[in-house]
Design an enzyme around this catalytic site. Structure first.
Site, PDB file in Angstrom:
ATOM      1  N   ASP A  13      34.803  34.301  40.071  1.00  0.00           N
ATOM      2  CA  ASP A  13      35.331  34.975  38.888  1.00  0.00           C
ATOM      3  C   ASP A  13      35.323  33.989  37.730  1.00  0.00           C
ATOM      4  O   ASP A  13      35.824  32.859  37.857  1.00  0.00           O
ATOM      5  CB  ASP A  13      36.760  35.465  39.131  1.00  0.00           C
ATOM      6  CG  ASP A  13      36.815  36.623  40.127  1.00  0.00           C
ATOM      7  OD1 ASP A  13      35.770  36.959  40.711  1.00  0.00           O
ATOM      8  OD2 ASP A  13      37.917  37.177  40.330  1.00  0.00           O
ATOM      9  N   ASP A  35      37.520  50.440  41.406  1.00  0.00           N
ATOM     10  CA  ASP A  35      38.762  49.697  41.600  1.00  0.00           C
ATOM     11  C   ASP A  35      39.872  50.734  41.682  1.00  0.00           C
ATOM     12  O   ASP A  35      39.998  51.594  40.808  1.00  0.00           O
ATOM     13  CB  ASP A  35      39.017  48.757  40.422  1.00  0.00           C
ATOM     14  CG  ASP A  35      37.866  47.772  40.230  1.00  0.00           C
ATOM     15  OD1 ASP A  35      37.259  47.382  41.241  1.00  0.00           O
ATOM     16  OD2 ASP A  35      37.583  47.406  39.078  1.00  0.00           O
TER      17      ASP A  35
END
Length: 244
Positions: free
Chosen positions: A8, A129
């Site tokens: 990330d 998500d």
């Protein structure tokens, strides 16, 4: 089942957030170093997330991504801030990723998403998500009233590279993967998509649970592992072995 280590990116650094919260960030340093390490441990694909991009609504860390792709020498997928065709082209053609993950726009602009999948067959992944099986968007800042399975169902039959399903309640919490999440993953796979699990994989036992589900539902093709690799509760090597 493929193991995808997660890198990330925020401000060019490799970081991890808890439950997508930008105020709960841990910095882990040089993403190129992480990429080299994961490849040396047996990774065959990397999962990259542009956290700045997710917040800005456009790619931000694409130069770093290009360096990671060149350094890693294995396929890389990227999500975060992909809102238009220009972003898709930038990431595929300039940054060099082999898959671009689209989340928010697949919910908000379904006709556009269909058109992009048709224009870039096999190169667009649908990122879902979810919290309590409901779709979250805008870098997890909003939770919609759309069930994850319903979002995926409207795209059955398209040449989608994969559905990447993240239970954001589990993400970065080091609590393991639960039965409800595995149930969601299997339901998505039964729609006919290749499905990749994300969020909550903490130990080798979690990988074994997913691998057991994948034996019954072979379209469960991968698992993304993030914080657990950085905290040391699992290694890429042990995860790859467990997945087999």
């Amino acid at each position: 089942m493929e193991i995808l280590p997660a890198i990330d990116l925020r401000g060019g650094q490799c970081v991890r957030l808890r439950q997508g919260d930008y105020n709960q960030e841990t910095v882990f340093g040089d993403p190129l170093e992480m990429a080299r390490r994961f490849v040396a441990e047996g990774a065959t694909r990397l999962h990259l997330v542009d956290l700045d991009g997710a917040k800005a609504g456009r790619p931000v860390n694409h130069e770093v991504v290009r360096s990671i792709v060149a350094t890693a020498g294995i396929p890389c997928e990227l999500g975060g801030g992909v809102r238009d065709e220009g972003a898709i082209r930038l990431l595929l053609e300039t940054a060099g990723v082999d898959r671009v993950i689209v989340g928010t726009q697949a919910l908000k602009q379904p006709d556009w998403f269909r058109a992009m999948v048709e224009k870039f067959p096999g190169q667009i992944a649908l990122g879902i998500d979810a919290r309590d099986s409901m779709v979250a968007t805008e870098g997890w800042l909003d939770v919609s009233q759309t069930p994850a399975i319903e979002l995926a169902r409207q795209y059955v039959g398209l040449d989608i590279a994969a559905v990447i399903y993240t239970n954001i309640a589990n993400d970065g919490m080091m609590q393991g993967i639960d039965a409800a999440t595995i149930g969601d993953l299997v339901a998505l796979a039964r729609l006919g998509f290749p499905v990749i699990a994300s969020g909550g994989v903490t130990t080798v036992d979690d990988v074994r649970k997913l691998a057991a589900a994948a034996r019954d539902e072979p379209r469960l093709v991968g698992a993304i592992i993030g914080r657990a690799l950085y905290e040391g509760t699992i290694t890429v090597t042990s995860a790859v072995a467990a997945a087999k």
